[in-house]
Write an enzyme that holds these catalytic residues in place. Structure first.
Site, PDB file in Angstrom:
ATOM      1  N   HIS A 156       0.812  -1.215   0.000  1.00 57.82           N
ATOM      2  CA  HIS A 156       0.000   0.000   0.000  1.00 57.82           C
ATOM      3  C   HIS A 156       0.844   1.264   0.000  1.00 57.82           C
ATOM      4  CE1 HIS A 156       0.251  -0.332   4.562  1.00 57.82           C
ATOM      5  NE2 HIS A 156       0.493   0.947   4.392  1.00 57.82           N
ATOM      6  N   ASP A 187       0.152  -7.541   1.074  1.00 55.71           N
ATOM      7  CA  ASP A 187       0.580  -6.167   1.373  1.00 55.71           C
ATOM      8  C   ASP A 187       2.100  -6.047   1.461  1.00 55.71           C
ATOM      9  OD1 ASP A 187       0.381  -3.501   1.814  1.00 55.71           O
ATOM     10  OD2 ASP A 187      -0.646  -3.630   3.750  1.00 55.71           O
ATOM     11  N   SER A 265       4.378   2.121   8.073  1.00 56.45           N
ATOM     12  CA  SER A 265       4.112   1.067   7.094  1.00 56.45           C
ATOM     13  C   SER A 265       5.374   0.658   6.351  1.00 56.45           C
ATOM     14  CB  SER A 265       3.082   1.545   6.071  1.00 56.45           C
ATOM     15  OG  SER A 265       1.829   1.682   6.666  1.00 56.45           O
TER      16      SER A 265
END
Length: 586
Positions: A156, A187, A265
């Site tokens: 992402h 992901d 992230s």
């Protein structure tokens, strides 16, 4: 399977994703969560970047699988000649407790020459106007170096990217990075950097094992609130299959109590001197509850890319199962008191299981591992996880031995496992939507991102029939798409048909439509004066003069400033077919 079935497309798509770009929440799942809707997982996204406030920001987020860590090798060779100091950190792993005195300090030492900050410029397509893109967005995330001069981050972080830069700790220089592979279901993404200057002094981190409960980890990255590297520490509180918000997937994840914020992230969670996972999402409304992707999932992704040259996905058995916790239910299917298992209720027609298993079969064991009545299997230290984890650990085209109870008799079958796709795609990152325009009718394949264009409450505001088909229908043959009329661009040629939008296309001149490419071929190759298109279970009909419609199409495209009546992917396929036909004729 309970969680990895094709019905997961529905169940997993309904998780709360209010912070996720391109995803919307379905209230039906929130109702089933008994008031816990504020504690549903959210994708930990990249930080708000210091770009103008008017520029929209990238926000990071079901049908899927997990993997078998014993099959994979660890990635340990350093990028440069500098070696990572191997510290002797003792652990009482049997007790599940960590005796490491300062995991955060160890993580800092490791991370300074391994963790990078990632700057992404991305552009998402418009699904209502598939020939256009939405405005450009900027975002930031984290990543870390592994062997082979590769950088691991979240999918992402680089989804729909158009430009990616990376910056190492202590440097003011940003280096251009290319995305080598992306696995949106898990992901994860792999970046490569060509600059030799970037790799000077960089060290590769080694992937470790799944941590035990209460073991200490330190999350390293570049979260919001500052520009420099950040380290937060916590302990492992849970290991189980979890909703991966970005990929709409169910895979194994590790829950920790370390703070994971936007910008974290893609950063590593370090345990001792090895990576225990990759930070990727948290729980909205809850404090310090974050999730990291465990190393078995990471290794499965990396190994698949190395073996096949691209992301290959996670396997599915293609079955939907019902728990058999009720005694009368087990008795009704002739199960003895010692037997446990789950009941097969649906089978994906495109799966290998469709040729072997039958409805009302009872799955007793998978690869020799007994399946409990609730669909779980044993998993270390008296923990249990769903047997979907065992399935997703398999490599594509690998076989599994399943024990089945059928009409009171036990059987064993060998089933080939492979990734399976739903009829209506759950996501479509890093690609432009397909479309075809004829006589002002805009034809597109139905996707969930298309339905998300109806807003936050898309599950209720999108056309009910299309939404139901997106969540329920299964593909009957390979390459099948659900083609719809997205909208009608008004013209004299389509007067009276303007309300025939948001309907499925069933037939063209009596021929059933398989997908958008097939529809395009049927219309382009029409050799009759009239063109007939049957919509929505043949309850609505469009009839056009074919030659007049072709002329009108050009005028409509010019009026709406649309460069092409056909998307580039279909145009390429069409040109290839024309070239092949020409070669054959010669």
């Amino acid at each position: 399977m309970l969680l990895r079935s094709f019905r997961t497309v529905e169940l997993l798509r309904r998780i709360s994703t209010s912070s996720v770009s391109g995803y919307r929440t379905s209230p039906s799942l929130l109702q089933r969560c008994n008031g816990f809707q504020s504690y549903l997982p959210h994708r930990v996204t990249t930080t708000e970047s210091p770009f103008p406030s008017h520029i929209s920001r990238f926000c990071s987020s079901q049908s899927a699988n997990s993997q078998n860590e014993n099959r994979h090798t660890t990635l340990s060779s350093p990028v440069s000649s500098r070696r990572v100091n191997n510290r002797k950190i003792s652990r009482r792993r049997k007790a599940g407790k960590s005796l490491s005195i300062s995991p955060a300090a160890d993580a800092v030492d490791l991370a300074l020459d391994s963790v990078v900050k990632i700057f992404t410029v991305s552009t998402s397509p418009s699904y209502f106007l598939p020939w256009q893109n939405k405005s450009q967005r900027e975002s930031m995330g984290s990543g870390f170096v592994i062997s082979g001069r590769k950088i691991i981050t979240n999918a992402h972080v680089v989804a729909d990217h158009s430009f990616v830069l990376v910056r190492k700790h202590g440097s003011s220089i940003k280096h251009r990075a290319e995305v080598q592979a992306v696995g949106h279901e898990c992901d994860l993404a792999i970046l490569v950097v060509d600059s030799e200057v970037f790799w000077e002094g960089m060290n590769a981190l080694e992937l470790g094992d799944i941590p035990f409960l209460q073991e200490a980890v330190a999350v390293v990255g570049y979260p919001q609130g500052g520009d420099n590297i950040s380290v937060t520490k916590g302990v492992v509180s849970r290991v189980e299959p979890t909703q991966y918000v970005h990929g709409a997937t169910q895979l194994m994840a590790i829950q920790i109590d370390a703070a994971i914020n936007p910008g974290n992230s893609g950063g590593p969670a370090i345990m001792g001197n090895k990576v225990a996972g990759v930070a990727f999402q948290n729980l909205s409304g809850a404090e310090n509850i974050g999730y990291i992707i465990p190393t078995p999932v990471i290794k499965h992704f990396i190994n698949g890319v190395e073996e096949c040259g691209k992301y290959i996905g996670f396997c599915s058995m293609g079955v939907s199962c019902q728990p058999m916790e009720n005694g009368e239910l087990r008795s009704g299917f002739q199960m003895s008191s010692e037997m446990t298992g789950v009941l097969v209720s649906k089978i994906n027609p495109l799966s290998d299981a469709h040729k072997i298993l039958k409805k009302d079969d009872v799955l007793l064991a998978f690869d020799g591992v007994p399946i409990a009545n609730d669909g779980t299997v044993p998993f270390r230290n008296r923990e249990r996880i769903t047997f979907d984890h065992l399935v997703s650990m398999k490599k594509p085209d690998e076989t599994a031995l399943v024990k089945v109870l059928r009409e009171g008799k036990e059987h064993e079958f060998s089933i080939t496992l492979r990734p399976l796709q739903p009829l209506v795609p759950v996501h479509q990152f890093d690609q432009l939507p397909s479309y075809y325009i004829f006589a002002g009718f805009v034809f597109v394949p139905l996707t969930q991102p298309y339905l998300h264009e109806y807003g936050e409450d898309w599950y209720n505001t999108s056309p009910r029939t299309l939404c139901h088909r997106a969540l329920k229908d299964l593909p009957k043959k390979a390459g099948q798409q659900l083609v719809i009329v997205s909208q009608v661009l008004m013209d004299d040629i389509n007067t009276g048909y303007e309300r025939l939008a948001e309907l499925q296309v069933n037939k063209v001149n009596g021929v059933e439509v398989n997908n958008l490419r097939h529809l395009c071929q049927l219309i382009e190759n029409c050799n009759t004066e009239k063109l007939r298109i049957d919509l929505d279970d043949e309850s609505r009909v469009i009839v056009l003069n074919y030659q007049s419609a072709k002329i009108a199409t050009s005028l409509i495209l010019k009026r709406h400033r649309i460069a092409s009546a056909i998307s580039s992917d279909l145009l390429i396929e069409q040109n290839l077919e024309t070239e092949l036909a020409s070669c054959s004729a010669v």
